[in-house]
Design a protein around this motif. Structure first.
Motif, PDB file in Angstrom:
ATOM      1  N   TYR B  36     -18.524  69.507  -9.369  1.00  0.00           N
ATOM      2  CA  TYR B  36     -19.677  68.436 -10.008  1.00  0.00           C
ATOM      3  C   TYR B  36     -19.524  68.294 -11.413  1.00  0.00           C
ATOM      4  O   TYR B  36     -19.107  69.030 -12.376  1.00  0.00           O
ATOM      5  CB  TYR B  36     -20.476  69.596  -8.762  1.00  0.00           C
ATOM      6  CG  TYR B  36     -21.281  68.980  -7.994  1.00  0.00           C
ATOM      7  CD1 TYR B  36     -20.311  69.921  -7.370  1.00  0.00           C
ATOM      8  CD2 TYR B  36     -21.571  67.758  -7.410  1.00  0.00           C
ATOM      9  CE1 TYR B  36     -21.550  69.730  -6.155  1.00  0.00           C
ATOM     10  CE2 TYR B  36     -22.142  68.454  -6.419  1.00  0.00           C
ATOM     11  CZ  TYR B  36     -21.551  69.297  -4.901  1.00  0.00           C
ATOM     12  OH  TYR B  36     -22.156  68.859  -3.438  1.00  0.00           O
ATOM     13  N   LYS B  38     -21.723  66.852 -14.554  1.00  0.00           N
ATOM     14  CA  LYS B  38     -23.419  66.318 -14.953  1.00  0.00           C
ATOM     15  C   LYS B  38     -23.188  65.302 -16.174  1.00  0.00           C
ATOM     16  O   LYS B  38     -22.640  66.323 -17.477  1.00  0.00           O
ATOM     17  CB  LYS B  38     -24.281  67.741 -14.811  1.00  0.00           C
ATOM     18  CG  LYS B  38     -25.283  67.409 -14.604  1.00  0.00           C
ATOM     19  CD  LYS B  38     -26.462  68.153 -15.180  1.00  0.00           C
ATOM     20  CE  LYS B  38     -27.919  68.399 -14.688  1.00  0.00           C
ATOM     21  NZ  LYS B  38     -28.157  67.040 -16.374  1.00  0.00           N
ATOM     22  N   ALA B  41     -29.640  64.275 -18.594  1.00  0.00           N
ATOM     23  CA  ALA B  41     -30.857  63.397 -18.084  1.00  0.00           C
ATOM     24  C   ALA B  41     -30.842  63.119 -16.419  1.00  0.00           C
ATOM     25  O   ALA B  41     -31.522  61.908 -15.848  1.00  0.00           O
ATOM     26  CB  ALA B  41     -31.320  62.777 -18.437  1.00  0.00           C
ATOM     27  N   GLU B  42     -29.350  63.719 -15.627  1.00  0.00           N
ATOM     28  CA  GLU B  42     -28.629  63.082 -14.386  1.00  0.00           C
ATOM     29  C   GLU B  42     -28.742  64.061 -13.450  1.00  0.00           C
ATOM     30  O   GLU B  42     -28.622  65.442 -14.144  1.00  0.00           O
ATOM     31  CB  GLU B  42     -27.748  62.217 -14.585  1.00  0.00           C
ATOM     32  CG  GLU B  42     -27.443  60.814 -15.386  1.00  0.00           C
ATOM     33  CD  GLU B  42     -26.820  60.182 -14.860  1.00  0.00           C
ATOM     34  OE1 GLU B  42     -26.797  58.748 -16.334  1.00  0.00           O
ATOM     35  OE2 GLU B  42     -26.117  60.486 -14.101  1.00  0.00           O
ATOM     36  N   GLY B  43     -29.052  63.789 -12.273  1.00  0.00           N
ATOM     37  CA  GLY B  43     -28.498  64.728 -11.566  1.00  0.00           C
ATOM     38  C   GLY B  43     -26.738  65.432 -11.076  1.00  0.00           C
ATOM     39  O   GLY B  43     -26.008  64.316 -12.030  1.00  0.00           O
ATOM     40  N   PRO B  44     -26.350  66.567 -11.007  1.00  0.00           N
ATOM     41  CA  PRO B  44     -25.068  66.346 -10.131  1.00  0.00           C
ATOM     42  C   PRO B  44     -24.147  66.043  -9.310  1.00  0.00           C
ATOM     43  O   PRO B  44     -25.020  65.262  -8.511  1.00  0.00           O
ATOM     44  CB  PRO B  44     -24.808  68.377 -10.234  1.00  0.00           C
ATOM     45  CG  PRO B  44     -26.285  68.671 -10.010  1.00  0.00           C
ATOM     46  CD  PRO B  44     -27.446  67.705 -10.839  1.00  0.00           C
ATOM     47  N   PHE B  46     -20.718  64.864  -6.688  1.00  0.00           N
ATOM     48  CA  PHE B  46     -20.001  65.570  -6.404  1.00  0.00           C
ATOM     49  C   PHE B  46     -18.108  65.152  -7.139  1.00  0.00           C
ATOM     50  O   PHE B  46     -18.220  63.603  -7.536  1.00  0.00           O
ATOM     51  CB  PHE B  46     -19.699  65.525  -5.066  1.00  0.00           C
ATOM     52  CG  PHE B  46     -18.304  65.068  -4.314  1.00  0.00           C
ATOM     53  CD1 PHE B  46     -17.973  64.292  -4.177  1.00  0.00           C
ATOM     54  CD2 PHE B  46     -18.076  67.138  -4.283  1.00  0.00           C
ATOM     55  CE1 PHE B  46     -16.688  64.996  -2.825  1.00  0.00           C
ATOM     56  CE2 PHE B  46     -17.313  67.308  -3.654  1.00  0.00           C
ATOM     57  CZ  PHE B  46     -16.124  66.632  -3.280  1.00  0.00           C
ATOM     58  N   PHE B  89     -19.248  72.276 -13.572  1.00  0.00           N
ATOM     59  CA  PHE B  89     -20.137  72.517 -12.621  1.00  0.00           C
ATOM     60  C   PHE B  89     -18.588  73.133 -11.815  1.00  0.00           C
ATOM     61  O   PHE B  89     -18.578  72.421 -10.650  1.00  0.00           O
ATOM     62  CB  PHE B  89     -20.713  72.930 -11.770  1.00  0.00           C
ATOM     63  CG  PHE B  89     -22.127  72.959 -13.066  1.00  0.00           C
ATOM     64  CD1 PHE B  89     -23.173  71.648 -13.053  1.00  0.00           C
ATOM     65  CD2 PHE B  89     -22.627  74.144 -13.429  1.00  0.00           C
ATOM     66  CE1 PHE B  89     -23.741  71.636 -13.946  1.00  0.00           C
ATOM     67  CE2 PHE B  89     -23.790  74.106 -14.806  1.00  0.00           C
ATOM     68  CZ  PHE B  89     -24.304  72.776 -14.818  1.00  0.00           C
ATOM     69  N   PHE B 103     -22.988  77.873  -7.198  1.00  0.00           N
ATOM     70  CA  PHE B 103     -22.746  77.905  -8.068  1.00  0.00           C
ATOM     71  C   PHE B 103     -22.419  78.419  -9.665  1.00  0.00           C
ATOM     72  O   PHE B 103     -22.474  79.240  -9.688  1.00  0.00           O
ATOM     73  CB  PHE B 103     -23.399  76.513  -9.082  1.00  0.00           C
ATOM     74  CG  PHE B 103     -23.449  74.988  -8.121  1.00  0.00           C
ATOM     75  CD1 PHE B 103     -24.035  75.239  -7.534  1.00  0.00           C
ATOM     76  CD2 PHE B 103     -23.167  74.248  -8.736  1.00  0.00           C
ATOM     77  CE1 PHE B 103     -24.554  73.796  -6.309  1.00  0.00           C
ATOM     78  CE2 PHE B 103     -23.154  73.265  -8.098  1.00  0.00           C
ATOM     79  CZ  PHE B 103     -23.743  73.127  -6.804  1.00  0.00           C
ATOM     80  N   GLY B 106     -21.546  76.193 -15.975  1.00  0.00           N
ATOM     81  CA  GLY B 106     -21.225  75.512 -16.176  1.00  0.00           C
ATOM     82  C   GLY B 106     -19.747  74.652 -17.580  1.00  0.00           C
ATOM     83  O   GLY B 106     -19.939  76.490 -18.305  1.00  0.00           O
TER      84      GLY B 106
END
Lengths: 115, 113
Positions: B36, B38, B41-44, B46, B89, B103, B106
């Motif tokens: 993933y 990232k 300020a955003e989501g991970p 795919f 990640f 997970f 990172g």
């Protein structure tokens, strides 16, 4: 776009207060997850749900509860917030088509600060 | 017990060169591995995955290699671009865990122009 909305996006609260984070999805996906992200730990699973009223614990569930009374909403509650729960919380859904490759779609996150 | 581990917190590369991100795991029951990406300020999001029965999967500039005997996987990005700068990640699942992913910590990739 799987259509996940998390609210609130940012929250500052004091130790001992209750906090509820909401995850809303628009496409009736069955499986929903709450993760927290912390430096040095990556993302860790708090709780997950496999249907309405069906939930189970993840690896870091202490101090958290969840509820899923409707397919589209998955709520994460901190009954009495502590400073160790300061984190960024991510909701995720499993798109669940075909072979289960584990692919999750994440929301944009809710940043919680507990003072 | 950290079942998925990314030992490099950060990696810096020049634009156009190869980026190699590494991940080690301990659980031999993992059947899928995922990467993933990232942004702040955003989501991970795919990126790419690989089944445990394969040793390589390629998608455009991204290739994931799996070495089961060493319990090691790596993500190669060729050529690297400044827009690839993000936290990456590594994640894994078992056949009985559904989509409950484990997970790594990172790795922050910085691609310099």
């Amino acid at each position: 776009d799987a259509g996940i909305t998390q609210s609130p996006r940012h929250k500052v609260t004091e130790t001992g207060t209750p906090v509820t984070l909401r995850c809303h999805q628009t496409e009736n996906h069955r499986y929903m997850y709450w993760y927290r992200q912390d430096p040095g730990h990556g993302l860790r699973l708090i709780h997950y749900s496999y249907g309405v009223k069906d939930t189970d614990k993840g690896e870091v569930s202490d101090g958290y509860s969840v509820s899923r009374s409707k397919t589209e909403d998955f709520l994460l509650t901190l009954e009495s917030a502590t400073s160790s729960q300061t984190s960024v919380y991510f909701c995720a859904i499993s798109l669940g088509t075909g072979e289960n490759t584990g692919e999750l779609f994440f929301g944009e996150g809710s940043r919680l600060t507990v003072l | 017990d950290q079942q998925v581990k990314q030992n490099s917190p950060s990696l810096s590369v020049q634009e156009g060169r190869i980026s190699i991100l590494n991940c080690d795991y301990t659980n031999s029951m993992f059947d899928y591995f995922l990467w993933y990406k990232k942004y702040p300020a955003e989501g991970p999001t795919f990126l790419i995955s690989i089944s445990s029965i394969k040793d390589k999967n390629e998608d455009g500039r991204f290739t994931v290699f799996l070495n089961k005997s060493a319990k090691h996987l790596s993500l190669h990005i060729v050529p690297s671009q400044p827009g690839d700068s993000a936290v990456y990640f590594c994640a894994a699942k078992t056949g009985t865990s559904g989509s409950r992913l484990t997970f790594g910590e990172g790795t922050q990739l910085t691609v310099n122009p």
